[in-house]
Design an enzyme around this catalytic site. Structure first.
Site, PDB file in Angstrom:
ATOM      1  N   GLN A 127     111.007 -33.029  -5.122  1.00 47.01           N
ATOM      2  CA  GLN A 127     110.571 -34.161  -4.312  1.00 47.01           C
ATOM      3  C   GLN A 127     110.817 -35.480  -5.033  1.00 47.01           C
ATOM      4  OE1 GLN A 127     107.692 -36.036  -5.326  1.00 47.01           O
ATOM      5  NE2 GLN A 127     107.744 -37.438  -3.583  1.00 47.01           N
ATOM      6  N   THR A 152     110.054 -38.305   0.122  1.00 43.35           N
ATOM      7  CA  THR A 152     108.736 -38.665   0.643  1.00 43.35           C
ATOM      8  C   THR A 152     108.675 -40.145   0.965  1.00 43.35           C
ATOM      9  OG1 THR A 152     107.655 -36.895  -0.609  1.00 43.35           O
ATOM     10  CG2 THR A 152     106.266 -38.707   0.150  1.00 43.35           C
ATOM     11  N   HIS A 164     100.639 -38.002   4.504  1.00 41.63           N
ATOM     12  CA  HIS A 164     100.364 -37.941   3.071  1.00 41.63           C
ATOM     13  C   HIS A 164      98.916 -37.540   2.784  1.00 41.63           C
ATOM     14  CE1 HIS A 164     102.600 -38.815  -0.659  1.00 41.63           C
ATOM     15  NE2 HIS A 164     101.404 -38.916  -1.196  1.00 41.63           N
ATOM     16  N   ASP A 184     102.450 -31.054   7.467  1.00 42.31           N
ATOM     17  CA  ASP A 184     101.709 -31.205   6.223  1.00 42.31           C
ATOM     18  C   ASP A 184     100.436 -32.001   6.506  1.00 42.31           C
ATOM     19  OD1 ASP A 184     100.860 -31.619   3.621  1.00 42.31           O
ATOM     20  OD2 ASP A 184     102.299 -33.216   3.233  1.00 42.31           O
ATOM     21  N   GLY A 221      95.839 -31.150   6.223  1.00 43.54           N
ATOM     22  CA  GLY A 221      94.598 -30.619   6.755  1.00 43.54           C
ATOM     23  C   GLY A 221      94.511 -29.117   6.898  1.00 43.54           C
ATOM     24  N   ARG A 276      93.609 -25.538   6.076  1.00 40.62           N
ATOM     25  CA  ARG A 276      92.653 -24.875   5.196  1.00 40.62           C
ATOM     26  C   ARG A 276      92.540 -23.379   5.473  1.00 40.62           C
ATOM     27  NH1 ARG A 276      93.428 -29.197   3.507  1.00 40.62           N
ATOM     28  NH2 ARG A 276      91.952 -30.843   2.938  1.00 40.62           N
ATOM     29  N   GLY A 278      98.421 -28.606   0.199  1.00 42.35           N
ATOM     30  CA  GLY A 278      98.291 -29.396  -1.019  1.00 42.35           C
ATOM     31  C   GLY A 278      96.952 -29.173  -1.688  1.00 42.35           C
ATOM     32  N   ARG A 279      95.896 -29.796  -1.155  1.00 41.81           N
ATOM     33  CA  ARG A 279      94.584 -29.675  -1.784  1.00 41.81           C
ATOM     34  C   ARG A 279      94.130 -28.221  -1.903  1.00 41.81           C
ATOM     35  NH1 ARG A 279      94.193 -34.413   1.400  1.00 41.81           N
ATOM     36  NH2 ARG A 279      93.519 -36.269   0.210  1.00 41.81           N
TER      37      ARG A 279
END
Length: 390
Positions: free
Chosen positions: A129, A157, A280, A311, A313, A315, A334-335
């Site tokens: 990236q 990005t 993002h 990409d 939210g 979970r 990501g998270r």
């Protein structure tokens, strides 16, 4: 993995990450821009979508496989590139190995704490990236290095703008771990003995450098904040600049940050092979709608011309299925994996990916679908007013 180390949900991984990490480090993982409206909507939007299950003729086996950017995946989940993963000593290497073990694609940030060569060695299906940052000469140098290392695709990005403040405050992360910075950080770190010990065992302090941005002329790579400063002082790209960047990379090319139909069409015009519908992770302009709200209109407009990933939210595995049913080829997390990494290193990332896989399989079973390719919008209840179209 021991029973005590194993967790059943991403929410539990987040709880353990919060307990293990120093407050500023955890704060960096959960931060969004300004009021956090977009950050909250990214997650809440999935709860507004419902499933339309079937009660008979369920397939005994489900095919969860997919492909994107010329790479096969065991399931439609991609590791989204995130910068300097100081939540664990092995950082991106642990994440890359976990992704390889679970058959998913690794996304490596140019702001990462581990060299692209080491990450590709751990997972050959790696995407590198980049931001529009620095001189064109330096950008070409970074691409050439990634190509030489064996990266199979590029992510450009563009969905990141500078937020001037967060209502809950910005985490205090030192630019360099000097003696003074260590003293100031000590009240946060000392109560987190397991986290400190994980680094102490390696005889290395958390590395805040960005080795993949080492200058072409040589010398030390910048710190994360030095790289951030370079990005902030680089004039934003034009569409001609984006086209030029695409021309420098002769493989699969993802343009990340699309939220409008006209931008999706421009991405096709400049030769992108893939777009990511993204804001993002809530760190761009606040009040941008959740990507899942923007996905259906973009998929209707260009889904037959370009690969679409999403990409933001995600979970649960059921979130993945909803996104695929509405037009995504795959999703990026990501998270979720960072919390797994913080909770239990490589095994924690694998745990998160197993949670995703289990949720995808359960949703397909309930919907009576034998594969992701059979999913349609008829499998989803979309409430009136849910979609956002531009």
């Amino acid at each position: 993995m021991s029973r005590n180390a194993w967790f059943e949900t991403v929410a539990e991984a987040q709880r353990r990450a919060k307990k293990r990490l120093p407050a500023p480090v955890y704060g960096a993982l959960i931060a969004g821009s300004e009021k956090g409206v977009t950050l909250d909507d990214n997650i809440a939007a999935y709860s507004e979508l419902g499933f339309a299950p079937r009660i008979a003729d369920h397939p005994a086996q489900r095919d969860l496989s997919s492909s994107v950017m010329g790479m096969d995946m065991a399931m439609p989940v991609i590791i989204s590139p995130t910068g300097v993963q100081a939540v664990h000593p092995q950082g991106e290497i642990a994440v890359s190995r976990a992704a390889a073990n679970r058959g998913v694609i690794m996304g490596l940030s140019s702001f990462a704490s581990k060299p692209v060569e080491d990450v590709v060695a751990a997972n050959p299906n790696t995407l590198f990236q980049v931001y529009w940052s620095g001189s064109k000469e330096e950008m070409v140098h970074r691409l050439e290095r990634a190509k030489a290392a064996g990266a199979k695709g590029l992510i450009a990005t563009l969905d990141w703008s500078f937020s001037h403040g967060r209502d809950w405050g910005s985490p205090q992360i030192p630019e360099k771990l000097t003696l003074g910075a260590a003293i100031n950080f000590a009240p946060h770190a000392l109560p987190r003995i397991p986290w400190l010990w994980s680094f102490a065992k390696t005889f290395r302090i958390p590395d805040l450098k960005a080795p993949n941005l080492k200058p072409k002329a040589g010398g030390e790579p910048p710190t994360f904040f030095g790289a951030y400063g370079e990005w902030m002082t680089t004039p934003p790209p034009t569409w001609d600049d984006v086209k030029w960047l695409r021309e420098q990379w002769d493989g699969p090319f993802m343009l990340k940050g699309v939220g409008r139909i006209d931008d999706a069409k421009r991405a096709i015009d400049i030769g992108a092979t893939t777009i990511s519908v993204s804001n993002h992770g809530g760190n761009n302009l606040d009040t941008i709608p959740a990507p899942i709200r923007m996905l259906p209109a973009i998929a209707d407009a260009v889904g037959d011309q370009i690969e679409i990933v999403l990409d933001g939210g995600v979970r649960r595995g059921s979130d993945v299925v909803k996104a695929v049913a509405l037009g995504a080829r795959a999703i990026m997390i990501g998270r979720a994996y960072l919390w797994g990494l913080a909770a239990n290193g490589q095994a924690g990332v694998e745990n998160v990916l197993d949670i995703m896989r289990g949720g995808i399989d359960s949703a397909l079973l309930g919907l009576g679908r034998a594969s992701l390719r059979e999913l349609t919008r008829d499998d989803i209840y979309v409430p009136e007013g849910f979609e956002k179209i531009r």
